[in-house]
Write a protein that holds these residues in place. Structure first.
Motif, short mmCIF file in Angstrom:
data_model
loop_
_atom_site.label_atom_id
_atom_site.label_comp_id
_atom_site.label_asym_id
_atom_site.label_seq_id
_atom_site.Cartn_x
_atom_site.Cartn_y
_atom_site.Cartn_z
N ALA A 1 3.56 1.28 -9.83
CA ALA A 1 2.52 0.94 -8.85
C ALA A 1 1.88 -0.40 -9.19
O ALA A 1 1.62 -1.22 -8.30
N GLU A 2 1.64 -0.65 -10.47
CA GLU A 2 1.03 -1.92 -10.89
C GLU A 2 1.99 -3.08 -10.67
O GLU A 2 1.58 -4.19 -10.28
N SER A 3 3.27 -2.85 -10.87
CA SER A 3 4.27 -3.88 -10.60
C SER A 3 4.30 -4.22 -9.12
O SER A 3 4.40 -5.40 -8.74
N ALA A 4 4.18 -3.21 -8.26
CA ALA A 4 4.15 -3.46 -6.81
C ALA A 4 2.95 -4.32 -6.43
O ALA A 4 3.05 -5.21 -5.56
N ALA A 5 1.80 -4.08 -7.07
CA ALA A 5 0.60 -4.87 -6.77
C ALA A 5 0.81 -6.34 -7.14
O ALA A 5 0.44 -7.24 -6.38
N GLU B 1 -7.51 -6.10 -0.93
CA GLU B 1 -8.09 -4.96 -0.22
C GLU B 1 -7.11 -3.80 -0.17
O GLU B 1 -7.44 -2.65 -0.47
N LYS B 2 -5.86 -4.10 0.24
CA LYS B 2 -4.87 -3.03 0.42
C LYS B 2 -4.47 -2.40 -0.91
O LYS B 2 -4.17 -1.20 -0.98
N ILE B 3 -4.43 -3.20 -1.98
CA ILE B 3 -4.09 -2.65 -3.29
C ILE B 3 -5.12 -1.59 -3.70
O ILE B 3 -4.77 -0.51 -4.18
N LEU B 4 -6.40 -1.90 -3.51
CA LEU B 4 -7.43 -0.92 -3.85
C LEU B 4 -7.38 0.29 -2.93
O LEU B 4 -7.57 1.43 -3.38
N GLN B 5 -7.14 0.06 -1.63
CA GLN B 5 -7.06 1.19 -0.70
C GLN B 5 -5.93 2.14 -1.07
O GLN B 5 -6.04 3.36 -0.88
N ALA B 6 -4.85 1.60 -1.59
CA ALA B 6 -3.71 2.44 -1.99
C ALA B 6 -4.08 3.41 -3.09
O ALA B 6 -3.46 4.47 -3.24
N THR B 7 -5.10 3.08 -3.88
CA THR B 7 -5.53 3.96 -4.98
C THR B 7 -6.62 4.93 -4.54
O THR B 7 -7.08 5.74 -5.34
N GLY B 8 -7.05 4.83 -3.28
CA GLY B 8 -8.13 5.68 -2.79
C GLY B 8 -9.49 5.04 -2.86
O GLY B 8 -10.49 5.64 -2.47
N GLY C 1 -6.73 -18.00 1.52
CA GLY C 1 -7.86 -17.10 1.28
C GLY C 1 -7.66 -15.77 1.98
O GLY C 1 -7.87 -14.70 1.40
N SER C 2 -7.20 -15.83 3.22
CA SER C 2 -6.95 -14.61 3.99
C SER C 2 -5.85 -13.77 3.37
O SER C 2 -5.98 -12.55 3.22
N PHE C 3 -4.73 -14.41 2.97
CA PHE C 3 -3.59 -13.67 2.43
C PHE C 3 -3.96 -12.96 1.13
O PHE C 3 -3.58 -11.80 0.92
N VAL C 4 -4.69 -13.63 0.27
CA VAL C 4 -5.01 -13.03 -1.03
C VAL C 4 -6.02 -11.89 -0.87
O VAL C 4 -5.85 -10.81 -1.45
N VAL C 5 -7.07 -12.10 -0.08
CA VAL C 5 -8.10 -11.07 0.02
C VAL C 5 -7.56 -9.83 0.74
O VAL C 5 -7.90 -8.70 0.37
N VAL C 6 -6.71 -10.01 1.74
CA VAL C 6 -6.12 -8.85 2.41
C VAL C 6 -5.26 -8.05 1.43
O VAL C 6 -5.31 -6.81 1.41
N MET C 7 -4.49 -8.74 0.58
CA MET C 7 -3.66 -8.04 -0.39
C MET C 7 -4.51 -7.27 -1.39
O MET C 7 -4.21 -6.10 -1.72
N THR D 1 0.83 -1.21 0.00
CA THR D 1 0.00 0.00 0.00
C THR D 1 0.86 1.25 0.00
O THR D 1 0.63 2.19 -0.77
N SER D 2 1.86 1.28 0.88
CA SER D 2 2.73 2.44 0.97
C SER D 2 3.46 2.69 -0.35
O SER D 2 3.54 3.83 -0.83
N LEU D 3 3.97 1.62 -0.97
CA LEU D 3 4.72 1.77 -2.22
C LEU D 3 3.81 2.22 -3.35
O LEU D 3 4.16 3.12 -4.14
N ILE D 4 2.62 1.62 -3.46
CA ILE D 4 1.69 1.99 -4.53
C ILE D 4 1.28 3.45 -4.39
O ILE D 4 1.29 4.22 -5.38
#
Length: 455
Positions: free
Chosen positions: A93-97, A157-164, A149-155, A78-81
């Motif tokens: 940013a897309e590479s970081a995701a 979530e954070k990828i979208l949050q990084a974009t606002g 399931g937890s690891f993927v969905v958390v990631m 999230t911070s990097l994106i």
């Protein structure tokens, strides 16, 4: 970079307080749903037996470690994106995701191996009752083996949050939590022809909700347009990107994993008094999630705002976000403290608490909650440090809060007073010290970096 990145993103232009609420409220709501799930899950388990509740309380450090790796890595992403978007570098940013998703799956595989072969010795460290050990082992094995399931969905979530984008992450969490709550009684008590599986059923409901949420999130990513896209076509892992992710992510992982070490140490100290003592400690963490989870939701909204404006060199908006975030967090924590002070018996009564649990738990909740206001400022400060790429500062503050001060203070209080109620004072002592360290780091960061930003 041909265009000012602030002109392309509301994180650089919108009025600050409405922006914070628009980005944080969905996350705060989803965190409250997650807190509700935590309490409902423990409520159902408490109806099985007090031993079942003790087993789940003992399993909490391992679950916390799993969350630490999932959320910590995602915080680094999230911070990097958000910083790369602030700098106008969308492809980076897309590479970081993409790197974040790969790292999440690799970490889930490590937890699956642990869940398959190494869980029993953990429970035997704290408990000699074979029934509690067996139930704890069954519960955490399932949670670890199916943690992908937890690891993927958390990631995601954070990828979208990084974009606002805060709405879809809220929906992802809402889907997982509601499915979990719905499945709990079916598997725990055995309705509609299903066998009653007790704590094993609780674990199945937990991973079931996570996996269904993951599938839903993956479909949303596949069929809807977003500010950044994720593609593995021609993908090559880049050491530099992984390094940048873990520059913030590793301290965040350690910062949250400290909670696992702290829980294990506190369980060891409290088990010297009684099984009820460490059970109360586990119940406290379930209840305090109603107070801390909304603040963590607030920081999910603050992190991309702070990161974007730091990347865009906008000092005014960066410090505005910090100040207004602190004020909101203080209000939440103050309200939570008042509830814990006035209604501790009612809170513990949710879990069918025995007289022994109430006699230990009521003074515990009243004592520990006095640290909530200090924690509010420390949590928002840590978010600022993460947003600007200074994850080490966050790590040091968390070490102070949860390990360096807390555990030695708890041990000394237990040795000096030989009274379990004295142990709880270690929490406000630790929060006071960590707040002083946070203030020192913020002033240092402001003088060396923030004061020199452009606007």
């Amino acid at each position: 970079m041909s265009e000012n990145p602030q002109s392309q993103n509301r994180m650089g232009t919108a009025r600050m307080l409405p922006l914070i609420f628009s980005m944080a409220l969905p996350a705060m709501f989803s965190m409250l749903i997650q807190a509700l799930y935590n309490v409902v899950d423990t409520y159902y388990v408490s109806q099985v037996s007090q031993k079942a509740m003790s087993a789940v309380s003992l399993a909490f450090p391992i679950q916390n470690l799993q969350i630490a790796f999932a959320v910590g890595t995602a915080v680094g992403v999230t911070s990097l994106i958000s910083r790369r978007l602030g700098e106008g570098r969308k492809s980076d940013a897309e590479s970081a995701a993409a790197h974040g998703l790969l790292l999440g799956l690799c970490t889930a595989a490590v937890f699956a191996v642990y869940g398959a072969f190494f869980t029993t010795p953990f429970f035997k460290m704290f408990e000699s009752d074979p029934e509690i050990v067996l139930m704890g082992d069954q519960y955490i094995s399932i949670c670890c083996i199916f943690s992908f399931g937890s690891f993927v969905v958390v990631m995601l979530e954070k990828i979208l949050q990084a974009t606002g984008n805060m709405l879809w992450p809220m929906i992802f969490q809402l889907v997982g939590a509601l499915i979990n709550i719905a499945l709990d009684p079916l598997f725990i008590f055995g309705y509609f022809g299903l066998p009653a599986m007790g704590v094993t059923g609780a674990a199945i409901a937990t991973v079931g909700g996570q996996i269904i949420s993951m599938i839903f999130a993956a479909v949303v990513f596949a069929v809807r347009p977003h500010a950044i896209s994720i593609s593995f076509k021609g993908f090559r892992p880049r050491f530099e990107t992984i390094k940048n992710i873990y520059a913030v992510g590793l301290p965040a992982i350690v910062m949250q994993a400290i909670g696992t070490v702290m829980n294990m140490a506190m369980n060891g100290i409290l088990s010297g008094f009684s099984t009820a003592a460490y059970t109360v400690f586990g119940l406290y963490f379930k209840l305090q999630s109603f107070v801390f989870m909304p603040v963590f939701g607030l920081t999910q909204g603050l992190l991309p705002i702070m990161g974007f404006n730091y990347g865009a060199k906008n000092k005014k908006r960066l410090t505005q976000a910090m100040a207004q975030g602190c004020l909101i967090a203080l209000c939440i924590m103050l309200a939570g403290m008042l509830v814990f002070l006035l209604l501790p018996d009612k809170l513990l009564g949710i879990f069918n608490a025995s007289e022994e649990l109430l006699s230990i738990g009521v003074p515990a909740l009243r004592t520990i909650c006095t640290c909530f206001v200090f924690a509010a400022l420390g949590i928002v400060s840590s978010t600022m440090f993460q947003a600007v790429g200074r994850g080490t500062y966050s790590l040091i503050v968390s070490l102070m809060r949860q390990l360096v001060v807390l555990v030695p203070a708890a041990w000394l209080l237990s040795m000096i007073f030989h009274e379990v109620n004295a142990v709880w004072w270690a929490f406000p002592i630790a929060e006071t010290f960590s707040l002083l360290v946070s203030i020192f780091f913020f002033l240092r960061l402001y003088k060396r970096e923030i004061a020199e930003l452009g606007m």
